[in-house]
Design an enzyme around this catalytic site. Structure first.
Site, short mmCIF file in Angstrom:
data_model
loop_
_atom_site.label_atom_id
_atom_site.label_comp_id
_atom_site.label_asym_id
_atom_site.label_seq_id
_atom_site.Cartn_x
_atom_site.Cartn_y
_atom_site.Cartn_z
CG ASP A 1 -2.29 0.58 0.88
OD1 ASP A 1 -2.73 0.46 -0.28
OD2 ASP A 1 -2.92 1.18 1.78
CG ASP B 1 -9.39 -5.87 13.95
OD1 ASP B 1 -10.09 -4.90 14.31
OD2 ASP B 1 -8.28 -6.09 14.45
#
Length: 1089
Positions: free
Chosen positions: A403, A789
């Site tokens: 990224d 998450d």
């Protein structure tokens, strides 16, 4: 491959390969090749059929077998061709046996059902037998005849042998007919009467002059065949038991001599509840503690301290909040379980000898951002451990998400792919663990122990030299990347690196392994390795890690589209090469696997100091809390080391549970069962809405069938285009990706060229692809929090899925943790900030997800995971009270009576007992438990407080905070960062609490010494309260002190404390100050003169 005019067709899902004749000439040629051949079983010549052609038993491989052996194999053997293992089909002129497919041909009914040898009354039974046999169990013999019928049908001159027994009365010159043991004990279970008729056993014709070995009897090959036959029968019986229900009232399964079911048909895992001797006392203590808490608050509220009303009220409010937080944390641990997997059963079921592996494919995601904070060598070790995993290589694909678009990561991954050609075969050849070279060569074990093979010693030393050279090359790339050229990086061909501008660059995909015939040094295939860097442009919200993971979901669906996904951080390598198999024991379980959305593994860490000063291992959470959640609806997703079901990430609801039909009374007519009849009428009306929701997946899949037509270019009408528009709004405008979502079992949709697939892969990682879609809202990793998450797992549980917690004996994954105090506090800050963001969003578990599949205790756990940062305010207030009490001489509790003393003692004992019993059933040591308690105070007084204020500023005022990547390792020796001091504002609140409590202790003791013996009684409670705070903050104080050469930190702390007390005592006592008695006056003499 020369197919001689025949076409090879196959079905991967069913693991079948069919050889079809392409034309008549080839068919005749292949058949004529068999003329004059000898049966490979009995040695007789293969006869010629009525059509003048040789008899062909197997249409797949034409293995020469005569008709008697063919019929015997179908009737008594394993019903499969000895060469290609394909099941024999019924040929014209042969009788029907159990398991044959339904036929439409009516020209051969006499031979198919053996009408000539049967009684007319039993003909209908014979024709219905394939349908009536389902659910019969071991009593479903040949055609429903009893054992006596069978015995009467066997010729008397042929003796019978049973398995495992020998008949001494049988002479060696007699032939034997072997009858399966379950046939002689059969029963008829038909609901209508049938006339028993003797069934011919059709014994295999043998020539008495020939040796029995010619027919296979008595040979090793025959014994092996019989063992295979037993296994086949056991598998068949187990399938019948599953389909028949096997309830307690089923008479057909009462036979005590029923063969044991095949190992491959047994469950792939099982639950192991905590023993009652451990869990029952634990539950009793929890209930007792709740009762004591009620009595405690009853006393505290009814006995205020009017002299210090503000302090008393503050303390009571804090204690009520602590009690509520404890309840939210405690009840999800009410029914903890552990699980056990059976890897051998998984192999027996899905990896059969001679057949391709039927294990499901897995896409593995590795995410990285900054190669300077996440060293490429660590990422390379993670990738190497993935490529060397013990799993079929054609089923594994590794995707590395960069990224940060760093050329350093790209070049390091290129070097890693080259080194993998050496490393992967070495790992699999010698079956080493772990398969990350850095940690394998760092093991302080004698690798020569139990390894006497000189080949291993030679290859290990050579591999270690190769790895050292690999490290030199990687470190050279890191050193070169420290200074970026003014014009940016250029590639080997001179073109500029597309990611020179980190915030403005196109999407990049590079397949390093898994194509163009790249193999390891031994010529074996390697797993696929793909480099992915999604497109980034100014003005777009890229959603950090969650956005990168969603880009991997889409691009992997175009390239490999595995039905399961594993995501790991770049520093979490696979420590157990069978970790993927452990997860598949749950995911591929045919009974319960369809409702599992993910399998979460615990996080284990390397490189942590022996004392685990800042509770980096987090053992209490992973070994106690997560086991408790596994007994409810499953553990929460913790961001790494998790295997997902791809369909669950797409936002589909879990499959609806199939409820077993209720048993009704058969002794009464239907009109007598009034309540049952009413219930059947009213139940569908009340559950229509729930059915619509639970069957959402099937509706979506049916609607998506129309999308395939649009992809294939078929002319669609307006009605068929509407579903396509609907799912473009859900998944984005990529026909190839939408088509991949149809494939629940994985696989890439056919019909596309390499160029078109590459174009789609670049399309799905473009920065604007998610616009006007449900990515990050209902599909993929959910946006709205830096801790994506928790939010992602919560959404899955709200859709009715359940998760599983898997703790293998050998840890599945290991990673690195920030052992430095400042880095650890920043990590906890990010977690707490994400919880605050969820708390203030529409996805807050307090008000989101009602009326779906989320269980109440699971909701309690999610509520606790988002409200815990709020505890920082009452915690800081409560830790300040001891110092205030010592400095002011007041206290939050009035003078204790006997009743109050008993309540306080009972409360402390119940708290200690709860912790002890938790450590007992969770397998947690007291040291780990105490470190967790200490860091709960440290983190609550620092990171949680800052996260609360930052979250409020972000949600209410729109002030955004930067995501800090945690450093993943150091270069200055073992535990070098542990003693590194980095100043941060997070240190201010706990440092303040520590200082004021130490000052309070000094002042309190000084006052007690000055005021005499009577003041020591009230002081004891205040000192205990203050020391409780200081002891919990001791690791924080130790981190502030850094590394002290030869002088323990505890000595320095106590030296400062005692010197402060003595100094204040000296000032307090002041021996030169008169205490009464003789009055001293100023001398009137002038001494200077």
């Amino acid at each position: 491959m020369d197919t001689k005019g025949r076409l090879i067709a196959g079905s991967h899902n069913r693991n079948e390969f069919v050889l079809i004749n392409a034309d008549e000439v080839a068919r005749v040629t292949s058949v004529k090749e068999l003329s004059g051949q000898i049966c490979q079983i009995c040695g007789d010549e293969v006869e010629v059929t009525d059509d003048g052609e040789p008899f062909v038993a197997c249409n797949e491989c034409a293995f020469p077998v005569c008709r008697p052996c063919y019929e015997y194999e179908r009737r008594e053997g394993n019903q499969a061709c000895p060469q290609c293992k394909t099941r024999y089909k019924r040929l014209k002129g042969s009788p029907r046996v159990e398991g044959d497919e339904e036929e439409d041909d009516i020209d051969d009914l006499e031979n198919e059902f053996d009408i000539a040898n049967k009684d007319p009354n039993s003909l209908s039974e014979a024709m219905l037998y394939p349908h009536l046999a389902v659910g019969r169990g071991s009593h479903a013999n040949g055609y429903g005849n009893t054992g006596s019928d069978l015995d009467s049908s066997v010729p008397t001159d042929i003796p019978l042998l049973t398995y495992g027994q020998e008949d001494a009365g049988i002479s060696s010159d007699k032939h034997a007919l072997i009858i399966p043991p379950f046939i002689s004990r059969g029963k008829k279970v038909h609901p209508v009467p049938f006339t028993d008729s003797p069934m011919s056993a059709n014994p295999r014709p043998m020539d008495p002059k020939k040796d029995l070995a010619v027919y296979g009897y008595g040979t090793v090959a025959w014994k092996e065949r019989m063992e295979d036959w037993r296994k086949k029968q056991n598998e068949r019986l187990q399938v019948i038991k599953h389909e028949g229900g096997g309830g307690k009232g089923d008479d057909e399964f009462d036979d005590t001599d029923l063969p044991m079911m095949d190992e491959g048909r047994q469950p792939l895992s099982r639950k192991l509840p905590i023993s009652s001797s451990k869990i029952n006392p634990y539950r009793m203590i929890i209930v007792l503690r709740i009762v004591i808490l009620c009595l405690f608050f009853h006393y505290r509220i009814l006995h205020p301290v009017y002299e210090a009303y503000g302090l008393w009220l503050t303390s009571v409010i804090c204690e009520i909040w602590f009690a509520a937080s404890w309840i939210l944390d405690q009840f999800p641990k009410w029914c903890p379980i552990v699980r056990e997997t059976y890897l051998d059963r998984l192999s027996l079921r899905y990896e059969k000898d001679g057949k391709p592996s039927e294990l499901a494919s897995i896409d593995i995601y590795v995410s990285t951002v900054d190669p300077l904070k996440e060293p490429p060598l660590i990422t390379a070790n993670t990738v190497l451990s993935i490529l060397a995993v013990d799993y079929p290589v054609d089923k594994v694909s590794c995707y590395v998400s960069d990224d940060g678009a760093a050329m350093l990561t790209f070049e390091a991954l290129s070097e890693t792919s080259e080194f993998a050609r050496k490393w992967v075969p070495f790992c699999k050849k010698f079956n080493i663990e772990p398969r990350a070279p850095e940690w394998y060569f760092a093991l302080k074990v004698d690798y020569l122990k139990n390894k006497v093979d000189p080949t291993f010693v030679r290859e290990r030393r050579a591999m270690k030299r190769d790895y050292e050279e690999f490290k030199v090359r990687i470190n050279g790339l890191v050193a070169m990347a420290q200074k970026v050229p003014e014009d940016g990086w250029t590639m080997q061909d001179g073109t500029p690196w597309p990611g020179n501008n980190v915030r403005d660059h196109p999407g990049m995909i590079q397949v390093f392994l898994g194509q163009n015939g790249v193999r390891d040094l031994e010529g074996n295939e390697l797993p696929r390795l793909v480099y992915v860097s999604r497109e980034k442009r100014p003005g777009f919200d890229h959603h950090k890690k969650a956005g990168a993971m969603n880009a991997l979901v889409r691009v992997s669906a175009i390239i490999s589209n595995a039905p399961y996904i594993l995501n790991v951080d770049c520093d979490h390598y696979i420590n157990n090469s069978k970790a993927l198999r452990e997860a598949m024991c749950f995911m591929m379980d045919p009974i319960s696997g369809k409702r599992i959305c993910y399998v979460q593994f615990p996080q284990r860490f390397d490189g942590i100091d022996r004392h685990d000063r800042y509770s980096n291992r987090n053992v209490v959470f992973f070994d106690i809390n997560m086991k408790g959640l596994d007994g409810i609806q499953g553990p929460i997703y913790v961001g790494t080391g998790c295997v997902f079901r791809r369909q669950a990430l797409y936002g589909y609801d879990a499959p609806a549970k199939k409820k077993a039909p209720r048993r009704t009374c058969n002794c009464l007519p239907k009109w007598c069962c009034c309540c049952c009849g009413t219930r059947k009428k009213t139940k569908p009306k009340t559950s229509d809405k729930k059915k619509l929701k639970t069957k959402d997946t099937s509706k979506q899949i049916h609607a998506l069938e129309n999308i395939e037509e649009g992809i294939e270019g078929i002319d669609n009408e307006k009605s068929s285009l509407m579903p396509q528009v609907k799912f473009e709004k859900k998944f984005g405008q990529s026909p190839a990706f939408i088509a991949s979502t149809l494939m629940e079992d994985g696989g890439v949709p056919g019909g596309g060229t390499s160029a078109s697939l590459l174009k789609e892969a670049i399309h799905v990682i473009s920065c604007g692809y998610e616009d006007k879609s449900e990515w990050g809202k209902e599909v993929g990793w959910i946006y709205g929090s830096v801790t994506e998450d928790i939010l992602t797992g919560f959404k899955m549980h709200c859709h009715g899925w359940r998760s599983v917690y898997c703790i293998p004996k050998r840890p599945a994954f290991k990673g690195s943790a920030p052992i430095n105090l400042s880095d650890r506090l920043h990590q906890v800050l990010r977690w707490a900030l994400g919880s605050v963001e969820i708390l203030l969003s529409r996805h807050c578990p307090i008000w989101y997800g009602y009326g779906c599949g989320l269980k109440w205790l699971e909701r309690f756990s999610y509520i606790n995971s988002v409200v815990y940062p709020l505890t920082s305010i009452p915690l800081i207030a409560y830790c300040t009270l001891p110092a205030v009490c010592l400095l002011t001489g007041q206290f939050i509790v009035p003078e204790l009576s006997n009743y109050a003393s008993i309540i306080f003692m009972a409360l402390f004992i119940s708290i200690a007992a709860t912790g002890i019993l938790e450590m007992q059933w969770g397998g947690v040591g007291i040291h780990d438990w105490w470190r967790n308690e200490q860091f709960w105070v440290i983190g609550g007084a620092s990171s949680h407080l800052f996260a609360l204020f930052q979250g409020l500023l972000k949600v209410l005022a729109g002030v955004n905070t930067n995501f800090t990547v945690t450093s993943k390792g150091g270069d200055d020796g073992e535990f070098s960062e542990l003693y590194l001091f980095k100043w941060t504002s997070l240190l201010v609140p706990p440092l303040t609490l520590l200082i004021i409590n130490i000052i309070g202790v000094v002042v309190g003791i000084s006052d007690a010494i000055n005021n005499g013996y009577d003041s020591w009684g009230p002081l004891i409670g205040k000192l205990f309260f203050a020391f409780w705070v200081i002891v919990h903050l001791y690791p924080f104080l130790k981190g502030l002190m850094g590394k002290q050469d030869k002088v323990p930190t505890i000595i320095i702390v106590w030296s400062i404390l005692l010197s402060s007390i003595l100094s204040l005592l000296w000032v307090r006592i002041n021996p030169f100050l008169d205490k009464g008695g003789i009055v001293l006056e100023v001398c009137g003499l002038n001494c200077d003169d």
